[in-house]
Design a protein around this motif. Structure first.
Motif, PDB file in Angstrom:
ATOM      1  N   UNK A  49      19.647   6.110  20.087  1.00 34.91           N
ATOM      2  CA  UNK A  49      19.463   7.479  19.151  1.00 34.91           C
ATOM      3  C   UNK A  49      20.483   8.639  19.634  1.00 34.91           C
ATOM      4  N   UNK A  50      20.661   8.699  20.887  1.00 38.47           N
ATOM      5  CA  UNK A  50      21.737   9.751  21.529  1.00 38.47           C
ATOM      6  C   UNK A  50      23.147   9.174  20.920  1.00 38.47           C
ATOM      7  N   UNK A  51      23.299   8.055  20.980  1.00 40.21           N
ATOM      8  CA  UNK A  51      24.745   7.471  20.683  1.00 40.21           C
ATOM      9  C   UNK A  51      24.982   7.881  19.269  1.00 40.21           C
ATOM     10  N   UNK A  52      23.878   7.694  18.327  1.00 40.34           N
ATOM     11  CA  UNK A  52      24.025   8.166  16.891  1.00 40.34           C
ATOM     12  C   UNK A  52      24.502   9.702  16.929  1.00 40.34           C
ATOM     13  N   UNK A  53      23.632  10.350  17.549  1.00 44.51           N
ATOM     14  CA  UNK A  53      23.623  11.768  17.572  1.00 44.51           C
ATOM     15  C   UNK A  53      25.233  12.116  18.032  1.00 44.51           C
ATOM     16  N   UNK A  54      25.744  11.454  18.979  1.00 49.05           N
ATOM     17  CA  UNK A  54      26.942  11.794  19.650  1.00 49.05           C
ATOM     18  C   UNK A  54      28.118  11.596  18.366  1.00 49.05           C
ATOM     19  N   UNK A  55      27.727  10.485  17.625  1.00 51.53           N
ATOM     20  CA  UNK A  55      28.874   9.927  16.679  1.00 51.53           C
ATOM     21  C   UNK A  55      28.952  10.888  15.411  1.00 51.53           C
ATOM     22  N   UNK A  56      27.504  11.493  15.057  1.00 46.16           N
ATOM     23  CA  UNK A  56      27.507  11.767  13.904  1.00 46.16           C
ATOM     24  C   UNK A  56      27.557  13.781  13.938  1.00 46.16           C
ATOM     25  N   UNK A  57      27.073  14.174  15.138  1.00 44.93           N
ATOM     26  CA  UNK A  57      27.041  15.502  15.326  1.00 44.93           C
ATOM     27  C   UNK A  57      28.334  16.154  15.671  1.00 44.93           C
ATOM     28  N   UNK A  58      28.940  17.052  15.028  1.00 41.08           N
ATOM     29  CA  UNK A  58      29.959  18.003  15.381  1.00 41.08           C
ATOM     30  C   UNK A  58      29.594  18.929  16.406  1.00 41.08           C
ATOM     31  N   UNK A  59      28.120  19.335  16.560  1.00 38.48           N
ATOM     32  CA  UNK A  59      27.894  20.464  17.487  1.00 38.48           C
ATOM     33  C   UNK A  59      28.400  20.152  18.792  1.00 38.48           C
ATOM     34  N   UNK A  60      28.931  21.100  19.501  1.00 37.45           N
ATOM     35  CA  UNK A  60      29.138  20.858  20.847  1.00 37.45           C
ATOM     36  C   UNK A  60      27.942  20.808  21.677  1.00 37.45           C
ATOM     37  N   UNK A  61      26.936  21.716  21.298  1.00 37.53           N
ATOM     38  CA  UNK A  61      25.706  21.687  21.842  1.00 37.53           C
ATOM     39  C   UNK A  61      24.311  21.420  21.224  1.00 37.53           C
ATOM     40  N   UNK A  62      23.736  20.564  21.669  1.00 38.92           N
ATOM     41  CA  UNK A  62      22.446  20.044  21.000  1.00 38.92           C
ATOM     42  C   UNK A  62      21.321  19.777  21.827  1.00 38.92           C
ATOM     43  N   UNK A  63      20.226  20.091  21.593  1.00 41.81           N
ATOM     44  CA  UNK A  63      18.842  19.948  22.518  1.00 41.81           C
ATOM     45  C   UNK A  63      17.517  19.680  21.657  1.00 41.81           C
ATOM     46  N   UNK A  64      17.122  18.621  22.172  1.00 41.45           N
ATOM     47  CA  UNK A  64      15.779  18.263  21.490  1.00 41.45           C
ATOM     48  C   UNK A  64      14.818  17.775  22.201  1.00 41.45           C
ATOM     49  N   UNK A  65      13.467  17.846  22.081  1.00 37.65           N
ATOM     50  CA  UNK A  65      12.109  17.114  22.595  1.00 37.65           C
ATOM     51  C   UNK A  65      11.954  15.829  21.979  1.00 37.65           C
ATOM     52  N   UNK A  66      12.194  14.691  22.639  1.00 36.40           N
ATOM     53  CA  UNK A  66      11.875  13.343  21.905  1.00 36.40           C
ATOM     54  C   UNK A  66      10.738  12.687  22.377  1.00 36.40           C
ATOM     55  N   UNK A  67       9.930  12.251  21.455  1.00 33.45           N
ATOM     56  CA  UNK A  67       8.896  11.259  21.812  1.00 33.45           C
ATOM     57  C   UNK A  67       8.994  10.076  21.310  1.00 33.45           C
ATOM     58  N   UNK A  68       9.261   9.249  22.335  1.00 32.21           N
ATOM     59  CA  UNK A  68       9.393   7.542  22.267  1.00 32.21           C
ATOM     60  C   UNK A  68       8.206   7.128  22.136  1.00 32.21           C
ATOM     61  N   UNK A  69       7.890   6.419  21.025  1.00 34.83           N
ATOM     62  CA  UNK A  69       6.395   5.846  20.756  1.00 34.83           C
ATOM     63  C   UNK A  69       6.859   4.350  20.719  1.00 34.83           C
ATOM     64  N   UNK A  70       6.542   3.656  21.713  1.00 40.50           N
ATOM     65  CA  UNK A  70       6.965   2.202  22.041  1.00 40.50           C
ATOM     66  C   UNK A  70       5.748   1.391  22.024  1.00 40.50           C
ATOM     67  N   UNK A  71       5.497   0.778  20.799  1.00 38.36           N
ATOM     68  CA  UNK A  71       4.296  -0.241  20.929  1.00 38.36           C
ATOM     69  C   UNK A  71       4.722  -1.520  20.460  1.00 38.36           C
ATOM     70  N   UNK A  72       4.956  -2.458  21.201  1.00 38.10           N
ATOM     71  CA  UNK A  72       5.298  -3.800  21.097  1.00 38.10           C
ATOM     72  C   UNK A  72       4.306  -4.942  21.095  1.00 38.10           C
TER      73      UNK A  72
END
Length: 496
Positions: free
Chosen positions: A166-189
């Motif tokens: 996900x972070x790689x997509x953000x790095x590629x798509x976001x022009x903002x120099x700074x960025x912060x989020x609270x992220x919940x990874x819900x992993x049910x396999x």
């Protein structure tokens, strides 16, 4: 960007309970390899052909296993907590490590076969594990990778890998120099459930992943849902497998489970599914319609468990669900409509991120991390991962009780010292047994190691101070220091 060599790439492998995947870093981003059958994932199933003594892996193994289930192993990842356990296929015994190695080896060979003979060799590979895995489960996964001879340079927890994708997509798509989020990874396999709350911060210099809290259950997943629907079908058809021989029962189970798995997937897109299984036992068939609501009713107990794990997560962090900025769904079971609705109702539907593939993002993130370990310039900035202990760490005391020194969900690095004493008069030696877990009894926790202290000063019971210090660093290494009068002993242990 990094230069990539087709013959010597860096790889990420998602070793899953029911399906596995392998990806590479191609110099521009992660790319998932297809298996030799043209699919993005490989079924984590192993079958021993008794005629040729060949171990088959993947779809062909599952298909053969439907006919001869006594020769097939599924859900191998669930057995990684006991390397001594024997899984018998066609009369031959294998350890979970050996069978996991076969799955890893097959994934790797599917890639190698795309290149000229004997020229392919990954220069670095990272394999994933659930965040909730304990020390020995991670160690057993490392041993499987070593046995598969895939040049594994490290493990990464599945939710961190998904967040990297996900972070790689953000790095590629976001022009903002700074960025912060609270992220919940819900992993049910297929076999495990991981819930991980992160703080992701992006700056020109660094990507920071800070684990805020974790939770989960390494015995909860799609395989349990399959079993629920399996039992429901038997009841609906008024069938029982009692009285069958072991072989007859296994064959009947696999015959039904094939249709159960297909129905589970179909019911994610439709409201009803028609299920037919002929000759479950001679002359008795299953011929019925199952609705989505019936399936959801079957798995309600597990939905309740998932909700309780989420509630504990908020209590641990003193956060509210509305403070989560983004949810990343990982694992095929996370796409079941009632599961997705549960997450959406608690967090908010608009916060569920739709641009990561729940089946592939873990392998993609592992490939990104392998590229970073191979060359830290992959992101154009440093990656910092701050973790927390997923289980408590402590020692065995009298009556085989567990005394925790480091609590679960403690931010690392961390340190704790506790003073103990002898339990009998004039002891000359002492074994300090170290465990990981959350149960009051050591027998229900994971043994990590022992530090033996000898030539103790002779003192009456309770009059000799024994100082025990636990220190956990950022790399999840546990250092233990034991100090008595004139004696100092230290050991470093990797616990996960």
């Amino acid at each position: 960007m990094l230069f990539d060599n087709d013959l010597n790439p860096v790889l990420g492998i998602d070793l899953g309970t029911t399906f596995s995947a392998i990806a590479r870093w191609d110099g521009h981003g992660p790319r998932v390899y297809q298996t030799r059958t043209g699919e993005d994932t490989l079924q984590s199933v192993v079958y021993l052909d008794p005629k040729t003594n060949e171990l088959l892996v993947g779809k062909v193994a599952f298909r053969r296993g439907l006919i001869y289930p006594e020769n097939m192993a599924i859900g191998i990842k669930r057995y990684m907590d006991d390397a001594s356990q024997k899984i018998v296929l066609a009369g031959q015994a294998f350890s979970p490590i050996e069978l996991s190695a076969r799955i890893l080896e097959r994934l790797y060979k599917d890639v190698a076969e795309k290149c000229p003979t004997n020229l392919f060799r990954s220069r670095a590979t990272v394999v994933t594990v659930p965040y909730y895995f304990k020390a020995h489960q991670c160690e057993n996964t490392s041993k499987a990778a070593e046995l598969a001879n895939i040049n594994c340079i490290g493990l990464i927890q599945e939710p961190i890998a998904a967040s990297l994708a996900y972070a790689w997509q953000i790095v590629q798509s976001s022009n903002a120099k700074k960025f912060a989020e609270n992220i919940l990874v819900f992993d049910l396999g297929g076999g495990t459930f991981d819930l991980t709350l992160f703080r992701l911060e992006k700056s020109p210099e660094k990507l920071l992943f800070e684990v805020l809290a974790t939770g989960g259950d390494d015995r909860l997943g799609g395989m349990d849902f399959d079993e629920c629907l399996f039992q429901f079908l038997l009841e609906k058809a008024d069938l029982t497998l009692d009285g069958l021989t072991d072989l007859e029962e296994r064959k009947a189970r696999q015959k039904i489970l094939e249709q159960v798995i297909e129905a589970k997937h179909t019911l994610s897109a439709t409201q009803t599914e028609y299920i037919t299984v002929t000759d479950v036992i001679p002359g008795r068939h299953i011929d019925t319609i199952v609705t989505r609501s019936e399936f959801e009713g079957c798995i309600q107990t597990y939905i309740d468990k998932i909700e309780r794990v989420m509630e504990r997560l908020w209590a641990t962090t003193n956060m509210q669900p509305q403070q989560v900025d983004r949810v990343i769904l990982v694992g095929g079971s996370s796409k079941i409509p009632c599961i997705k609705s549960l997450v959406s109702d608690i967090i908010g539907a608009v916060k569920v991120y739709q641009n990561t593939n729940p089946w592939l993002c873990v392998a993609e993130g592992a490939a990104i991390y392998a590229a970073y370990l191979d060359n830290p310039e992959v992101f154009g900035r440093n990656i910092e991962i701050r973790t927390r202990t997923s289980h408590a760490l402590g020692v065995e005391i009298k009556e085989k009780e567990f005394y925790p020194l480091i609590a679960a969900n403690r931010k690392t690095p961390c340190q704790q010292t506790q003073v103990f004493s002898t339990t009998s008069d004039y002891q000359t030696s002492l074994d300090i047994n170290i465990y990981q877990g959350c149960d009051a009894s050591v027998k229900n926790n994971t043994f990590i190691g022992t530090i033996g202290i000898y030539d103790l000063p002779k003192r009456p019971q309770g009059e000799l101070d024994i100082w025990v210090t636990f220190n956990v660093n950022e790399s999840q290494m546990l250092s233990v220091i034991v100090e008595v009068e004139g004696i100092r002993k230290a050991a470093t242990l990797k616990f996960a």
